[in-house]
Design an enzyme around this catalytic site. Structure first.
Site, PDB file in Angstrom:
ATOM      1  N   LYS A   1      81.058  48.005 -35.865  1.00 28.19           N
ATOM      2  CA  LYS A   1      82.042  48.779 -35.285  1.00 28.19           C
ATOM      3  C   LYS A   1      83.250  47.634 -35.741  1.00 28.19           C
ATOM      4  O   LYS A   1      83.138  46.470 -35.887  1.00 28.19           O
ATOM      5  CB  LYS A   1      82.240  48.767 -33.882  1.00 28.19           C
ATOM      6  CG  LYS A   1      81.138  49.571 -33.117  1.00 28.19           C
ATOM      7  CD  LYS A   1      81.183  49.640 -31.559  1.00 28.19           C
ATOM      8  CE  LYS A   1      80.194  50.491 -30.896  1.00 28.19           C
ATOM      9  NZ  LYS A   1      80.937  51.929 -31.050  1.00 28.19           N
TER      10      LYS A   1
ATOM     11  N   ARG B   1      71.453  57.454 -28.568  1.00 25.48           N
ATOM     12  CA  ARG B   1      70.528  58.621 -28.602  1.00 25.48           C
ATOM     13  C   ARG B   1      69.241  58.470 -29.030  1.00 25.48           C
ATOM     14  O   ARG B   1      68.339  59.114 -28.395  1.00 25.48           O
ATOM     15  CB  ARG B   1      70.985  59.788 -29.307  1.00 25.48           C
ATOM     16  CG  ARG B   1      71.179  59.443 -30.898  1.00 25.48           C
ATOM     17  CD  ARG B   1      72.250  60.499 -31.732  1.00 25.48           C
ATOM     18  NE  ARG B   1      73.525  60.091 -30.980  1.00 25.48           N
ATOM     19  CZ  ARG B   1      74.474  60.788 -31.539  1.00 25.48           C
ATOM     20  NH1 ARG B   1      74.359  61.950 -32.374  1.00 25.48           N
ATOM     21  NH2 ARG B   1      75.877  60.348 -31.349  1.00 25.48           N
TER      22      ARG B   1
END
Length: 460
Positions: free
Chosen positions: A240, A314
């Site tokens: 990120k 997820r």
């Protein structure tokens, strides 16, 4: 931090709610000195205005609180909490003709306004206390406030002090308090017990990944809560940027929310059997980090192509949901700070959720309106399934194109659940600016609505 009402025998200063519509009539009924004082201070009943009225000894005899008009209450929640934030320490009593829902909201807002995160700086102030208003279930609201404060504390704690170890400790403390059982599968034991994606996401960290499995209750319908516990998310090898990494201590907000909700449920002794599953990991970078292009095999045998290591939530949830699905509950709820797409769609204040069960969706939305914990149903649009089917594997963890990111994440998770009553919440877990009863920082989303809906959904 605990939130408590004032003892019933405390002498209380009344707080009179005055709306703009009734202000002139109310003022005309007051003595001339009070009229002069109110007019001199510009009080008109405008929403959020606060005015103390002096008594004969020049102490505070009453407090006026501006209740505004009906539209003010659709724009802002927990308006009465402004009084709790502004008044000095002491004991107060709510004086106003309110509906049951409005009285409960005002009372809970007062309790929540007392929250402070003081672990590293400052001290908890001697907050003003409220006497229990007529018709309010005090133990219930105290339990709800305490659960919300647990969620806030967990999210606000920086990752240096809230890794998988510490998240396990918080869960263990809760289990011990309520005589629940806690089973932990950690480190390489995750591979032995077939939690490959939890292990893969967390293996690059020096802090061992784990699955937390807490169970409570011996009779009644079954409820399974699954919470994303990514204690910090660097993004893995698809690192990120700094601006996006700054708030990643909150990436365990789903776990924090289900633990807060679990505390509410156990504290209120709801007649159900509760299971809480939390995959607790840190998504870090090292020589053994998982890579873009890798293909992983989940607990239920589905293969997943990794197109972005920053779509890790997820993955860990998939293994936890697959475990939950092996013994399907009457209701399964997943909560996760999963996608930025959800924030773009509905902003930071709404908790979007997905379910194929129309009756469950209606119960949740109605509950959210009742308790002012706003939810928004999103579509599990099945034609988008093809977007998460890459061809080289069964599923794609980060489909290209950027469209419908929250929906495709929900569709991904749905592949690991066969139970008919399932809802997935894509929450934010963070309040970006201070609001009544909700200071800037970690915040629970959806938990109070779920708690309110449970009796209807599970026929308790």
């Amino acid at each position: 931090m605990t939130a408590r009402f004032a003892p019933p025998d405390d002498r209380a200063i009344p707080i009179r709610l005055v709306s703009t519509a009734e202000f002139e009539d109310w003022l005309g009924q007051q003595d001339e000195p009070i009229q002069d004082w109110v007019q001199a201070n510009g009080f008109t009943g405008k929403v959020g205005q606060i005015l103390t009225l002096p008594g004969p000894d020049m102490g505070v005899s009453r407090v006026l609180f501006g209740w505004g008009n009906g539209s003010d209450h659709t724009r802002d929640r927990f308006l009465f909490a402004k009084a709790a934030a502004a008044l000095p320490s002491g004991t107060y009593a709510l004086d106003g003709d309110l509906t049951d829902n409005a009285r409960e909201e005002a009372t809970l807002g007062w309790l929540l306004a007392g929250y402070r995160f003081t672990r590293y700086a400052g001290a908890s102030p001697d907050a003003p206390r409220l006497k229990v208003p007529r018709g309010v279930n005090a133990p219930r609201l105290e339990a709800i406030a305490a659960g919300e404060m647990l969620t806030r504390d967990l999210i606000n704690t920086p990752a240096s002090d809230m890794g998988p170890d510490e998240l396990e400790a918080a869960c263990r403390s809760l289990a011990e308090r309520f005589d629940a059982t806690l089973r932990v599968v950690a480190g390489d034991a995750l591979l032995d017990e077939n939690f490959p994606m939890i292990h893969t996401v967390g293996r690059a960290s020096t802090r061992a990944p784990r699955l937390l499995d807490m169970q409570w209750g011996s009779s009644g319908p079954t409820l399974t809560l699954v919470g994303k516990g990514v204690c910090f998310d660097t993004g893995g090898l698809n690192l990120k940027p700094g601006a996006s990494m700054g708030l990643m201590k909150k990436d365990m907000g789903g776990a924090a929310t289900v633990l807060g909700l679990a505390q509410m449920i156990m504290d209120l002794a709801l007649p159900l059997r509760l299971r809480v599953l939390i995959p607790a990991v840190e998504n870090s970078v090292s020589g053994n980090a998982f890579r873009p292009g890798d293909i992983l095999t989940a607990r239920n045998g589905l293969t997943v192509e990794i197109n972005n290591t920053d779509a890790e939530g997820r993955l860990v949830l998939a293994d936890a949901l697959a475990l939950a699905d092996e013994t399907p509950a009457d209701l399964t709820i997943c909560m996760a700070t999963l996608t930025g797409a959800a924030r773009v769609a509905v902003g930071p204040d709404l908790a979007p959720f997905y379910t194929d069960d129309d009756a469950l969706a209606l119960a949740l939305v109605q509950a959210g309106k009742r308790v002012r914990d706003p939810l928004w149903r999103m579509p599990l649009h099945r034609p988008y399934d093809r977007m998460i089917e890459p061809g080289i594997a069964d599923l794609d963890n980060a489909p290209a194109g950027g469209f419908a990111g929250s929906i495709t994440a929900a569709l991904f998770l749905d592949r690991f659940v066969s139970a008919p009553r399932f809802a997935h919440f894509d929450i934010y877990g963070w309040n970006p600016s201070a609001a009544p009863a909700r200071p800037k920082g970690g915040v629970g989303m959806g938990a109070r609505a779920i708690l309110d809906a449970l009796p209807r959904v599970l026929d308790l």
